[in-house]
Design a protein around this motif. Structure first.
Motif, PDB file in Angstrom:
ATOM      1  N   VAL A 227       0.829  -1.206   0.000  1.00 58.15           N
ATOM      2  CA  VAL A 227       0.000   0.000   0.000  1.00 58.15           C
ATOM      3  C   VAL A 227       0.861   1.254   0.000  1.00 58.15           C
ATOM      4  CG1 VAL A 227      -1.749   1.303   1.270  1.00 58.15           C
ATOM      5  CG2 VAL A 227      -1.922  -1.198   1.108  1.00 58.15           C
ATOM      6  N   ALA A 228       1.947   1.237   0.747  1.00 48.92           N
ATOM      7  CA  ALA A 228       2.816   2.415   0.812  1.00 48.92           C
ATOM      8  C   ALA A 228       3.403   2.737  -0.556  1.00 48.92           C
ATOM      9  CB  ALA A 228       3.933   2.184   1.832  1.00 48.92           C
ATOM     10  N   ILE A 231       0.691   4.407  -2.689  1.00 49.51           N
ATOM     11  CA  ILE A 231       0.481   5.802  -2.260  1.00 49.51           C
ATOM     12  C   ILE A 231       1.576   6.696  -2.825  1.00 49.51           C
ATOM     13  CG2 ILE A 231       0.489   7.344  -0.268  1.00 49.51           C
ATOM     14  CD1 ILE A 231      -0.917   5.040   1.286  1.00 49.51           C
ATOM     15  N   ARG A 232       2.826   6.235  -2.749  1.00 49.37           N
ATOM     16  CA  ARG A 232       3.933   7.035  -3.298  1.00 49.37           C
ATOM     17  C   ARG A 232       3.797   7.192  -4.808  1.00 49.37           C
ATOM     18  NH1 ARG A 232       6.967   3.863   0.154  1.00 49.37           N
ATOM     19  NH2 ARG A 232       7.778   2.639  -1.595  1.00 49.37           N
ATOM     20  N   LEU A 234       1.187   7.278  -6.573  1.00 49.96           N
ATOM     21  CA  LEU A 234       0.093   8.196  -6.906  1.00 49.96           C
ATOM     22  C   LEU A 234       0.450   9.665  -6.672  1.00 49.96           C
ATOM     23  CD1 LEU A 234      -2.835   6.055  -5.522  1.00 49.96           C
ATOM     24  CD2 LEU A 234      -2.536   6.725  -7.913  1.00 49.96           C
ATOM     25  N   GLU A 235       1.655   9.913  -6.142  1.00 48.89           N
ATOM     26  CA  GLU A 235       2.134  11.287  -6.005  1.00 48.89           C
ATOM     27  C   GLU A 235       2.679  11.836  -7.319  1.00 48.89           C
ATOM     28  OE1 GLU A 235       4.992  11.017  -2.881  1.00 48.89           O
ATOM     29  OE2 GLU A 235       3.471  10.772  -1.301  1.00 48.89           O
ATOM     30  N   GLU A 275      -6.441   2.068  -8.481  1.00 44.52           N
ATOM     31  CA  GLU A 275      -6.474   3.351  -7.768  1.00 44.52           C
ATOM     32  C   GLU A 275      -6.363   4.530  -8.740  1.00 44.52           C
ATOM     33  OE1 GLU A 275      -7.032   4.326  -4.796  1.00 44.52           O
ATOM     34  OE2 GLU A 275      -6.999   2.476  -3.633  1.00 44.52           O
ATOM     35  N   ARG A 279      -9.095   7.635  -9.249  1.00 44.05           N
ATOM     36  CA  ARG A 279      -8.691   9.005  -8.925  1.00 44.05           C
ATOM     37  C   ARG A 279      -9.292  10.045  -9.870  1.00 44.05           C
ATOM     38  NH1 ARG A 279      -4.376  10.053  -5.149  1.00 44.05           N
ATOM     39  NH2 ARG A 279      -4.614   8.336  -3.662  1.00 44.05           N
TER      40      ARG A 279
END
Length: 367
Positions: A227-228, A231-232, A234-235, A275, A279
């Motif tokens: 997950v981490a 998340i990164r 998606l930056e 994801e 978005r």
């Protein structure tokens, strides 16, 4: 006047050539004909991967240095063989077909430099199959300042209107790159790429498990999502940009997974695709009432499950449950676009590619 068209599509997943026949006037679809598929050989796929690497340095859209010339020949031959096999199998003659829509194989897409490159020799193809070929669909759009992608939304709109259901409807096409078409009645058509589709996952499967893709999402189903990492990822600045926007297949290639079991990598990359698609929702005028998934990703059951979890309670349907030929939609679309191009109808719009005004496009190569 209705035209009988064949559409050809070889996408960024580098799997092969899809062929589809439709009857259309460029506005509606009278009938769907048969479809076919000619897979790339391992040698051809390897050649195209080399071409993608070398194309990064291109500055002129017509240049074919080194391996790109060989790759263009291979693409042209593969498409000619695909048409020959398709027409023979379906007992069609060249006189039965009014126009062939030939997308070619994208090796570079850099609209910010007004550059998009699809390899494939349309003139040689037309001579080989003895049918007029419309090609170079994206060039006029990019030259006018558009993103040059996605180009299938006008066809998605024709398909969605045939459902006679209340909008907004989103058609999400998951090929090498994922893109969406937002359809709300006759007047609102918005489209953009949303991020990675199958490309990162396919590359991972080939590299770690020697498989060309994750069949039905089975590898991802056995893995755990980092997950981490998602998340990164998606930056990336792409996700904050409003539509219209588009991507090159390799725009996310620099994102590297940490050391992990291959199935965890598959799960992580599949979650990244899901994801990235979801978005886009806050950037749309209204919340969609339904989602329809087309393209190769529609066969990935793990990806479909992840999308349903993230978009609940809105329905997420695979195109085939509606009677659409999920694997053939992009090929059908380029037959549809060829008919529109012949009639001078728009192929792209300000809200689909960011072009200043509705644009037609395509060039005809005759036998």
């Amino acid at each position: 006047m209705m035209l009988t068209t064949i559409g050809l599509m070889s996408g960024t997943s580098l799997d092969g050539v899809d062929v589809a026949l439709i009857e259309t006037d460029g506005k509606s679809i009278k009938s769907f004909g048969p479809s076919g598929y000619r897979p790339y050989t391992d040698k051809e796929r390897s050649l195209l991967r080399q071409a993608l690497t070398e194309a990064v340095d291109l500055s002129e859209r017509d240049a074919r240095p080194g391996i790109l010339r060989e790759a263009e020949r291979a693409v042209t031959v593969a498409h000619a063989e695909a048409v020959a096999a398709f027409t023979a199998q379906n007992r069609l003659t060249c006189e039965d077909i009014d126009i062939v829509g030939f997308h070619g194989q994208t090796v570079l897409h850099r609209p910010e430099r007004k550059l998009t490159v699809q390899i494939g020799d349309a003139a040689a193809l037309a001579k080989a199959i003895h049918i007029p070929v419309m090609h170079d669909f994206r060039a006029a759009d990019v030259a006018a300042g558009g993103q040059g992608a996605p180009f299938v939304p006008v066809y998605h709109r024709a398909l969605a209107h045939s459902l006679e259901r209340e909008g907004p409807i989103i058609v999400v096409n998951i090929g090498g790159v994922s893109n969406i078409t937002y359809i709300d009645g006759n007047d609102t058509l918005i489209a953009c790429d949303t991020g990675p589709g199958n490309a990162l996952l396919d590359d991972h499967m080939l590299r770690t498990m020697n498989q060309p893709f994750d069949c039905e999402g089975r590898a991802a189903a056995q893995g755990a999502v980092d997950v981490a990492w998602v998340i990164r990822a998606l930056e990336h600045s792409f996700f904050a940009r409003p539509p219209p926007k588009s991507l090159d297949r390799n725009d996310f290639a620099s994102l590297k997974l940490r050391e992990m079991p291959p199935v965890d990598g598959a799960a992580t990359l599949t979650a990244f695709t899901a994801e990235a698609i979801t978005r886009i929702v806050p950037q749309l005028p209204k919340a969609p009432r339904s989602w329809i998934v087309v393209g190769g990703g529609a066969r990935n059951l793990t990806l479909l499950r992840m999308l349903r979890e993230r978009l609940r309670p809105v329905a997420v349907e695979a195109a085939e449950t509606l009677g659409w030929a999920a694997d053939s939609i992009e090929a059908q679309a380029f037959g549809f676009l060829a008919a529109r191009g012949l009639k001078g109808l728009p192929l792209s719009y300000p809200a689909t590619t960011g072009v200043p005004m509705p644009m037609t496009g395509g060039i005809i190569a005759r036998p």
